[in-house]
Design a protein around this motif. Structure first.
Motif, mmCIF file in Angstrom:
data_model
loop_
_atom_site.group_PDB
_atom_site.id
_atom_site.type_symbol
_atom_site.label_atom_id
_atom_site.label_comp_id
_atom_site.label_asym_id
_atom_site.label_seq_id
_atom_site.Cartn_x
_atom_site.Cartn_y
_atom_site.Cartn_z
ATOM 1 N N TRP A 1 -71.144 -17.754 -62.462
ATOM 2 C CA TRP A 1 -71.453 -19.183 -62.230
ATOM 3 C C TRP A 1 -71.023 -19.261 -64.117
ATOM 4 O O TRP A 1 -70.552 -19.960 -64.940
ATOM 5 C CB TRP A 1 -71.575 -19.858 -62.029
ATOM 6 N N PHE A 2 -72.149 -18.677 -65.088
ATOM 7 C CA PHE A 2 -72.363 -18.483 -66.207
ATOM 8 C C PHE A 2 -71.464 -18.712 -67.055
ATOM 9 O O PHE A 2 -70.788 -19.119 -68.129
ATOM 10 C CB PHE A 2 -73.269 -17.732 -66.784
ATOM 11 N N LEU A 3 -71.078 -17.915 -66.922
ATOM 12 C CA LEU A 3 -69.497 -16.503 -67.808
ATOM 13 C C LEU A 3 -67.924 -17.778 -67.376
ATOM 14 O O LEU A 3 -67.094 -17.716 -68.586
ATOM 15 C CB LEU A 3 -68.920 -15.293 -66.873
ATOM 16 N N VAL A 4 -67.803 -18.296 -66.474
ATOM 17 C CA VAL A 4 -67.195 -19.524 -65.914
ATOM 18 C C VAL A 4 -67.473 -20.640 -67.126
ATOM 19 O O VAL A 4 -66.582 -21.159 -67.673
ATOM 20 C CB VAL A 4 -66.592 -20.455 -64.849
ATOM 21 N N PHE A 5 -68.294 -20.975 -66.851
ATOM 22 C CA PHE A 5 -68.632 -22.076 -68.017
ATOM 23 C C PHE A 5 -69.252 -22.328 -69.254
ATOM 24 O O PHE A 5 -68.525 -22.669 -70.277
ATOM 25 C CB PHE A 5 -69.877 -22.546 -67.869
ATOM 26 N N TYR A 6 -68.540 -20.600 -69.416
ATOM 27 C CA TYR A 6 -68.859 -20.144 -70.556
ATOM 28 C C TYR A 6 -67.429 -20.499 -71.396
ATOM 29 O O TYR A 6 -67.294 -20.500 -72.081
ATOM 30 C CB TYR A 6 -69.265 -18.748 -71.460
ATOM 31 N N ALA A 7 -66.726 -19.694 -70.613
ATOM 32 C CA ALA A 7 -65.266 -20.237 -70.923
ATOM 33 C C ALA A 7 -64.493 -21.279 -70.849
ATOM 34 O O ALA A 7 -63.540 -21.935 -71.498
ATOM 35 C CB ALA A 7 -64.068 -18.857 -69.394
ATOM 36 N N GLU A 8 -65.055 -21.705 -69.849
ATOM 37 C CA GLU A 8 -64.693 -23.049 -70.318
ATOM 38 C C GLU A 8 -65.216 -24.185 -71.385
ATOM 39 O O GLU A 8 -64.381 -25.015 -71.612
ATOM 40 C CB GLU A 8 -65.585 -24.400 -69.198
ATOM 41 N N PHE A 9 -66.582 -23.868 -71.808
ATOM 42 C CA PHE A 9 -67.033 -24.696 -72.913
ATOM 43 C C PHE A 9 -65.649 -23.823 -74.713
ATOM 44 O O PHE A 9 -65.374 -24.613 -75.128
ATOM 45 C CB PHE A 9 -67.888 -24.280 -73.257
ATOM 46 N N VAL A 10 -65.617 -23.037 -74.214
ATOM 47 C CA VAL A 10 -64.556 -21.770 -75.724
ATOM 48 C C VAL A 10 -63.126 -22.629 -75.116
ATOM 49 O O VAL A 10 -62.692 -23.008 -76.565
ATOM 50 C CB VAL A 10 -64.690 -20.265 -75.494
ATOM 51 N N VAL A 11 -62.990 -22.461 -74.179
ATOM 52 C CA VAL A 11 -61.142 -23.338 -74.092
ATOM 53 C C VAL A 11 -61.475 -25.014 -74.336
ATOM 54 O O VAL A 11 -60.588 -24.986 -75.280
ATOM 55 C CB VAL A 11 -60.902 -23.018 -72.263
ATOM 56 N N LEU A 12 -62.072 -25.259 -74.237
ATOM 57 C CA LEU A 12 -62.346 -27.080 -74.169
ATOM 58 C C LEU A 12 -62.908 -27.633 -75.316
ATOM 59 O O LEU A 12 -61.595 -27.717 -76.012
ATOM 60 C CB LEU A 12 -63.421 -27.700 -73.112
ATOM 61 N N ASN B 1 -59.000 -25.943 -66.042
ATOM 62 C CA ASN B 1 -59.766 -26.772 -64.939
ATOM 63 C C ASN B 1 -59.839 -26.554 -63.951
ATOM 64 O O ASN B 1 -60.615 -25.756 -62.929
ATOM 65 C CB ASN B 1 -60.217 -28.317 -65.660
ATOM 66 N N GLY B 2 -58.386 -26.700 -63.473
ATOM 67 C CA GLY B 2 -58.226 -27.138 -62.136
ATOM 68 C C GLY B 2 -58.064 -25.613 -61.253
ATOM 69 O O GLY B 2 -59.528 -24.842 -60.150
#
Length: 316
Positions: free
Chosen positions: A51-62, A83-84
């Motif tokens: 979950w941390f790695l997915v949220f890290y990718a979310e942070f960088v992408v956004l 995000n989908g």
């Protein structure tokens, strides 16, 4: 082939002696509806890291690539897609982690239970001495879950659970969606690098140029690693479903004693029915084919008993 010495180590018991076994009674029906969660420290840590790695990718992408972008259409389209996919990946991970993979009830290897199966004289059932349960065909014991799992493929620490009969669909969806968002991340990183090389680095990100480069390189490494890993796992799982053979059965070289399904029928059984959009949804329920204990076939002559089971020939 196992040596005769191995056969002597297995304890053969008649049904009339089963009342002496220290088996825990099967769980009450009201207890079976509880959420499934494996209390394994390594699996919990791996799940949190996922979950941390997915949220890290979310942070960088956004905050590094999409929000600073001057192209609103580019940001909206890629933001919705990423995000989908991330939402479905995490939902699939949660379902794979918290869904009973097909655990056999513990402590049902009692004389009363075996007599209730109405077995034919000479018919053989198998008992797991580790969880004191009668094992259906194609079930294997997991030392981490401490249960026998129907059609167990393997135990995956990344979902902190076994991949078995009732949660294989969610594991397949998890690997598929992670592979897709990893590929999406890599494509966006490439476009962002090209854009920043053509423009001023201070204008293509709200972070400093060194911080932007470090964040993008880490995201690129993460995306490439998980794209390869999850793509291989996705292909392996689809192959296992199509061949109607689990990873453990293939690893042990077990001869199929069950009637194998065709590839399409096996896919429909694993994903819960005829092809539809529900195949790609981690929220749709599925009805799995389960082999009743009453239909466990007799052991063929000269059959070698597995190391973790005990053969019980039933006598009236």
């Amino acid at each position: 082939m196992k040596s005769p010495v191995h056969r002597c180590r297995d304890v053969e018991r008649q049904a009339s002696n089963l009342q002496l076994d220290p088996c825990v009674p099967p769980p009450r029906l009201s207890d079976t509806g509880a959420m499934w969660f494996v209390r394994d420290a390594c699996g919990i840590v791996c799940g949190v890291i996922t979950w941390f790695l997915v949220f890290y990718a979310e942070f960088v992408v956004l905050f590094v690539m999409l929000l600073p972008s001057k192209n609103l259409t580019y940001s909206l389209v890629n933001g919705v897609v990423f995000n989908g996919l991330a939402f479905f990946a995490l939902a699939s991970h949660f379902r794979a982690m918290c869904t009973d993979p097909g655990a056999v009830p513990k402590g049902n290897a009692t004389k009363e239970f075996i007599e209730s199966l109405q077995l034919k004289p000479g018919q053989v059932v198998y008992k797991c001495p580790k969880c004191c349960s009668i094992k259906p065909d194609r079930a294997h014991h997991c030392s981490v879950c401490k249960r026998c799992i129907r059609k167990m493929d393997h135990h995956c620490p990344w979902v902190n659970n076994c991949v078995g009969e009732t949660n294989q669909k969610y594991f397949v969806l998890f690997t598929m969606y992670i592979a897709l968002i990893s590929l999406h991340c890599l494509l966006m990183v490439v476009f962002h690098f090209l854009y920043c090389f053509e423009d001023d680095w201070t204008k293509c990100s709200s972070f400093s140029p060194p911080a932007t480069v470090i964040l993008l390189i880490l995201l690129c490494f993460e995306g490439l690693l998980f794209l390869i890993f999850t793509s291989v796992m996705f292909g392996t799982q689809v192959h296992s479903i199509c061949t109607d053979e689990t990873g453990i059965e293939r690893l042990k070289g077990e001869t199929a004693t069950w009637e194998k399904l065709s590839c399409w029928e096996a896919m429909k059984a694993a994903f819960g029915g005829p092809f539809s959009l529900s195949w790609f949804s981690p929220f749709s329920e599925l009805t799995c084919r389960r082999t009743p204990l009453e239909q466990v076939p007799p052991a063929p002559p000269g059959d070698i008993i597995e190391e973790d089971v005990i053969e019980i020939p039933y006598e009236r």
